[in-house]
Enzyme design. Structure first.
Site, short mmCIF file in Angstrom:
data_model
loop_
_atom_site.label_atom_id
_atom_site.label_comp_id
_atom_site.label_asym_id
_atom_site.label_seq_id
_atom_site.Cartn_x
_atom_site.Cartn_y
_atom_site.Cartn_z
N MET A 1 21.60 -35.91 27.06
CA MET A 1 21.55 -37.10 27.91
C MET A 1 21.25 -36.72 29.35
SD MET A 1 21.82 -40.02 26.41
CE MET A 1 22.39 -41.11 27.70
N HIS B 1 25.98 -42.56 14.11
CA HIS B 1 25.54 -41.67 15.18
C HIS B 1 25.22 -40.29 14.64
CE1 HIS B 1 27.33 -44.79 17.73
NE2 HIS B 1 26.63 -44.27 18.73
N LYS C 1 28.22 -36.07 17.76
CA LYS C 1 28.98 -36.98 18.61
C LYS C 1 30.46 -36.65 18.50
CE LYS C 1 29.72 -41.87 19.67
NZ LYS C 1 29.57 -41.62 21.13
N THR D 1 31.07 -47.77 21.96
CA THR D 1 30.37 -49.04 21.82
C THR D 1 31.04 -49.93 20.79
OG1 THR D 1 28.26 -48.01 22.42
CG2 THR D 1 28.15 -50.11 21.25
#
Length: 265
Positions: A13, A153, A157, A164
């Protein structure tokens, strides 16, 4: 121009954030932090042209050289709370995409932020489509009170269920409480509580962690002889970048700590 620094700049990210900030005409990238890649050019780390900005080994080192307007944090649950306290205490706005903060920790960060005139956004998801999925789901909740969530996911993760899905469940529950709606007993009495996943506000969440996924979620509402499914898919990490950029631009207008990107829309 808004000066931005990226904490966790070498992660999947973080690299996307570096590129997104660099490409935006209203933002200026002034630094990045990643202890594993200290001393390397941040542009090269992100897979673009050299930007002649050296990656710092620590938050303390980075802030000794530059003071940004905003820091974007995509690090890990193990360090996010301490990082956030240090950043907000320095009077720097903070955009957090790292999961793992408890409600008590968010309350403490809100106090620190207000004391030091620094704002903080904690967003479980920066995808604008995912935010709309949560909004639509909360609006449907009074009409379809029986609901379960499936979130899928990638296998690296850290957390399950995802931030979410947890926020989605809480928004759905808030909408049901506001409308004085409860799940119909005859539709749920044969379910197996806790056997199929985690429970958040009495909503079952099923978590899938497999290679090949990025970030996906289904909210399935059950009615009398019908179901209604709201689904969102992030096909790459680029899908989160418009939300990150938006957060960097708007954070100065939202005092204290804000939980959820939907408040910025």
């Amino acid at each position: 121009m808004i000066k931005v620094m990226v904490s966790g700049a070498g992660g999947k990210m973080g690299k996307e954030v570096v590129k997104a900030v660099h490409d935006d005409s209203e933002l200026t990238l002034i630094g990045g932090i990643d202890p594993k890649l200290a001393g390397r050019d941040i542009g090269s780390v992100a897979g673009i042209e050299p930007l002649h900005i050296v990656t710092s080994p620590s938050l303390k080192d980075a802030l000794s050289h530059e003071k940004p307007d905003v820091i974007v944090d995509f690090t890990s649950p193990a360090v996010i709370f301490e990082n956030a306290k240090q950043i907000l205490s320095a009077g720097i706005h903070l955009v957090i995409g790292t999961t793992g903060l408890t409600e008590e920790e968010r309350t403490e960060l809100d106090r620190i932020a207000r004391k030091n005139g620094a704002n903080c956004l904690v967003a479980p998801n920066f995808s604008l489509g995912a935010v709309m999925m949560m909004k639509v789901s909360s609006e449907l909740a009074p009409y379809f009170p029986n609901v379960e969530i499936i979130e899928l996911h990638h296998n690296h993760k850290y957390d399950a269920p995802s931030g979410t899905s947890i926020l989605t469940a809480k928004l759905i529950n808030e909408a049901k409480v506001a409308a004085h709606v409860t799940a119909a007993e005859d539709l749920t009495k044969e379910s197996l509580p806790g056997a199929r996943g985690a429970k958040v506000d009495d909503i079952t969440i099923h978590s899938v962690r497999l290679p090949g996924y990025v970030a996906h979620q289904e909210v399935i509402f059950g009615g009398f002889d019908e179901t209604l499914t709201v689904r969102h898919d992030s096909l790459s990490r680029k899908s989160f970048m418009p939300g990150v950029v938006l957060a960097c631009k708007k954070i100065s207008s939202y005092p204290g700590l804000t939980y959820g990107l939907e408040h910025y829309l």
